[in-house]
Scaffold this motif. Sequence first.
Motif, PDB file in Angstrom:
ATOM      1  N   VAL A   4       0.850  -1.182   0.000  1.00 12.85           N
ATOM      2  CA  VAL A   4       0.000   0.000   0.000  1.00 12.85           C
ATOM      3  C   VAL A   4       0.884   1.229   0.000  1.00 12.85           C
ATOM      4  O   VAL A   4       1.813   1.336   0.797  1.00 12.85           O
ATOM      5  CB  VAL A   4      -0.934  -0.002   1.239  1.00 12.85           C
ATOM      6  N   GLN A   5       0.618   2.139  -0.903  1.00 10.33           N
ATOM      7  CA  GLN A   5       1.353   3.395  -0.954  1.00 10.33           C
ATOM      8  C   GLN A   5       0.947   4.271   0.214  1.00 10.33           C
ATOM      9  O   GLN A   5      -0.072   4.043   0.851  1.00 10.33           O
ATOM     10  CB  GLN A   5       1.054   4.119  -2.272  1.00 10.33           C
ATOM     11  N   SER A   6       1.715   5.308   0.484  1.00 14.06           N
ATOM     12  CA  SER A   6       1.397   6.250   1.547  1.00 14.06           C
ATOM     13  C   SER A   6       0.084   6.957   1.223  1.00 14.06           C
ATOM     14  O   SER A   6      -0.067   7.551   0.157  1.00 14.06           O
ATOM     15  CB  SER A   6       2.531   7.268   1.683  1.00 14.06           C
ATOM     16  N   LEU A   7      -0.869   6.847   2.124  1.00 12.88           N
ATOM     17  CA  LEU A   7      -2.187   7.426   1.924  1.00 12.88           C
ATOM     18  C   LEU A   7      -2.544   8.329   3.090  1.00 12.88           C
ATOM     19  O   LEU A   7      -1.988   8.213   4.173  1.00 12.88           O
ATOM     20  CB  LEU A   7      -3.245   6.324   1.809  1.00 12.88           C
ATOM     21  N   ALA A   8      -3.503   9.188   2.879  1.00 12.51           N
ATOM     22  CA  ALA A   8      -4.031  10.037   3.939  1.00 12.51           C
ATOM     23  C   ALA A   8      -5.529   9.857   3.978  1.00 12.51           C
ATOM     24  O   ALA A   8      -6.150   9.512   2.982  1.00 12.51           O
ATOM     25  CB  ALA A   8      -3.676  11.493   3.677  1.00 12.51           C
ATOM     26  N   GLY A   9      -6.113  10.077   5.136  1.00 16.52           N
ATOM     27  CA  GLY A   9      -7.561  10.000   5.253  1.00 16.52           C
ATOM     28  C   GLY A   9      -7.986   8.933   6.228  1.00 16.52           C
ATOM     29  O   GLY A   9      -7.267   8.596   7.170  1.00 16.52           O
ATOM     30  N   THR A  10      -9.155   8.381   5.982  1.00 19.20           N
ATOM     31  CA  THR A  10      -9.707   7.342   6.842  1.00 19.20           C
ATOM     32  C   THR A  10     -10.468   6.338   5.987  1.00 19.20           C
ATOM     33  O   THR A  10     -10.927   6.669   4.898  1.00 19.20           O
ATOM     34  CB  THR A  10     -10.624   7.955   7.926  1.00 19.20           C
ATOM     35  N   VAL A  11     -10.595   5.124   6.485  1.00 15.10           N
ATOM     36  CA  VAL A  11     -11.367   4.083   5.823  1.00 15.10           C
ATOM     37  C   VAL A  11     -12.737   4.077   6.500  1.00 15.10           C
ATOM     38  O   VAL A  11     -12.822   3.986   7.725  1.00 15.10           O
ATOM     39  CB  VAL A  11     -10.689   2.704   5.970  1.00 15.10           C
ATOM     40  N   VAL A  12     -13.806   4.189   5.722  1.00 15.52           N
ATOM     41  CA  VAL A  12     -15.161   4.212   6.265  1.00 15.52           C
ATOM     42  C   VAL A  12     -15.866   2.933   5.844  1.00 15.52           C
ATOM     43  O   VAL A  12     -15.816   2.541   4.681  1.00 15.52           O
ATOM     44  CB  VAL A  12     -15.945   5.443   5.752  1.00 15.52           C
ATOM     45  N   VAL A  13     -16.536   2.289   6.810  1.00 14.32           N
ATOM     46  CA  VAL A  13     -17.253   1.045   6.523  1.00 14.32           C
ATOM     47  C   VAL A  13     -18.581   1.063   7.273  1.00 14.32           C
ATOM     48  O   VAL A  13     -18.654   1.508   8.412  1.00 14.32           O
ATOM     49  CB  VAL A  13     -16.394  -0.200   6.889  1.00 14.32           C
ATOM     50  N   GLY A  14     -19.633   0.598   6.600  1.00 14.31           N
ATOM     51  CA  GLY A  14     -20.957   0.534   7.215  1.00 14.31           C
ATOM     52  C   GLY A  14     -21.158  -0.781   7.951  1.00 14.31           C
ATOM     53  O   GLY A  14     -20.744  -1.833   7.468  1.00 14.31           O
ATOM     54  N   VAL A  15     -21.779  -0.714   9.114  1.00 14.18           N
ATOM     55  CA  VAL A  15     -22.104  -1.915   9.884  1.00 14.18           C
ATOM     56  C   VAL A  15     -23.592  -1.896  10.230  1.00 14.18           C
ATOM     57  O   VAL A  15     -24.171  -0.842  10.453  1.00 14.18           O
ATOM     58  CB  VAL A  15     -21.250  -2.054  11.171  1.00 14.18           C
ATOM     59  N   ASP A  16     -24.197  -3.083  10.227  1.00  8.04           N
ATOM     60  CA  ASP A  16     -25.615  -3.190  10.555  1.00  8.04           C
ATOM     61  C   ASP A  16     -25.905  -4.342  11.507  1.00  8.04           C
ATOM     62  O   ASP A  16     -27.041  -4.720  11.710  1.00  8.04           O
ATOM     63  CB  ASP A  16     -26.448  -3.331   9.283  1.00  8.04           C
ATOM     64  N   GLY A  17     -24.862  -4.908  12.070  1.00  8.54           N
ATOM     65  CA  GLY A  17     -25.049  -6.025  12.988  1.00  8.54           C
ATOM     66  C   GLY A  17     -25.023  -7.382  12.315  1.00  8.54           C
ATOM     67  O   GLY A  17     -25.057  -8.412  12.982  1.00  8.54           O
ATOM     68  N   SER A  18     -24.942  -7.418  10.998  1.00  4.49           N
ATOM     69  CA  SER A  18     -24.944  -8.697  10.285  1.00  4.49           C
ATOM     70  C   SER A  18     -23.532  -9.293  10.237  1.00  4.49           C
ATOM     71  O   SER A  18     -22.537  -8.600  10.436  1.00  4.49           O
ATOM     72  CB  SER A  18     -25.462  -8.505   8.853  1.00  4.49           C
ATOM     73  N   ARG A  19     -23.483 -10.581   9.941  1.00  5.34           N
ATOM     74  CA  ARG A  19     -22.206 -11.277   9.819  1.00  5.34           C
ATOM     75  C   ARG A  19     -21.370 -10.694   8.676  1.00  5.34           C
ATOM     76  O   ARG A  19     -20.163 -10.489   8.812  1.00  5.34           O
ATOM     77  CB  ARG A  19     -22.466 -12.764   9.591  1.00  5.34           C
ATOM     78  N   SER A  20     -22.009 -10.411   7.558  1.00  2.17           N
ATOM     79  CA  SER A  20     -21.262  -9.881   6.421  1.00  2.17           C
ATOM     80  C   SER A  20     -20.725  -8.479   6.703  1.00  2.17           C
ATOM     81  O   SER A  20     -19.632  -8.133   6.258  1.00  2.17           O
ATOM     82  CB  SER A  20     -22.112  -9.891   5.149  1.00  2.17           C
ATOM     83  N   ALA A  21     -21.459  -7.687   7.464  1.00  2.00           N
ATOM     84  CA  ALA A  21     -20.965  -6.348   7.820  1.00  2.00           C
ATOM     85  C   ALA A  21     -19.767  -6.457   8.755  1.00  2.00           C
ATOM     86  O   ALA A  21     -18.816  -5.686   8.640  1.00  2.00           O
ATOM     87  CB  ALA A  21     -22.072  -5.515   8.455  1.00  2.00           C
ATOM     88  N   ARG A  22     -19.804  -7.432   9.676  1.00  2.83           N
ATOM     89  CA  ARG A  22     -18.648  -7.622  10.557  1.00  2.83           C
ATOM     90  C   ARG A  22     -17.440  -8.053   9.741  1.00  2.83           C
ATOM     91  O   ARG A  22     -16.320  -7.611   9.983  1.00  2.83           O
ATOM     92  CB  ARG A  22     -18.929  -8.644  11.650  1.00  2.83           C
TER      93      ARG A  22
END
Length: 87
Positions: A4-22
């Motif tokens: 991975v190259q040098s990056l800035a920022g944040t990783v955003v991920v949605g969660v809904d309580g499901s196994r696939s979201a985890r």
Amino acid sequence: MSEVQSLAGTVVVGVDGSRSARQALQWAALWAAAAQLPVTAVAALGNRPEVPSADPGPSADFGDEVRRMVEREIAAVMQTSPGVRLE
């Protein structure tokens, strides 16, 4: 995982309580660790049985339930991805 190259920022991920979201949160944590980025987990609500139920209108209780669900998901992933900054 590729380099991975040098990056800035944040990783955003949605969660809904499901196994696939985890699983998505776990993947995001691994990727973010490689990129040295923080992860922000956001509630992704829909008509899913894992999402706390409440009246159709907004309420403080519903917001608290959703917040606790996101916190539980973060805590579960933190056990397998220590050192990753999850918010």
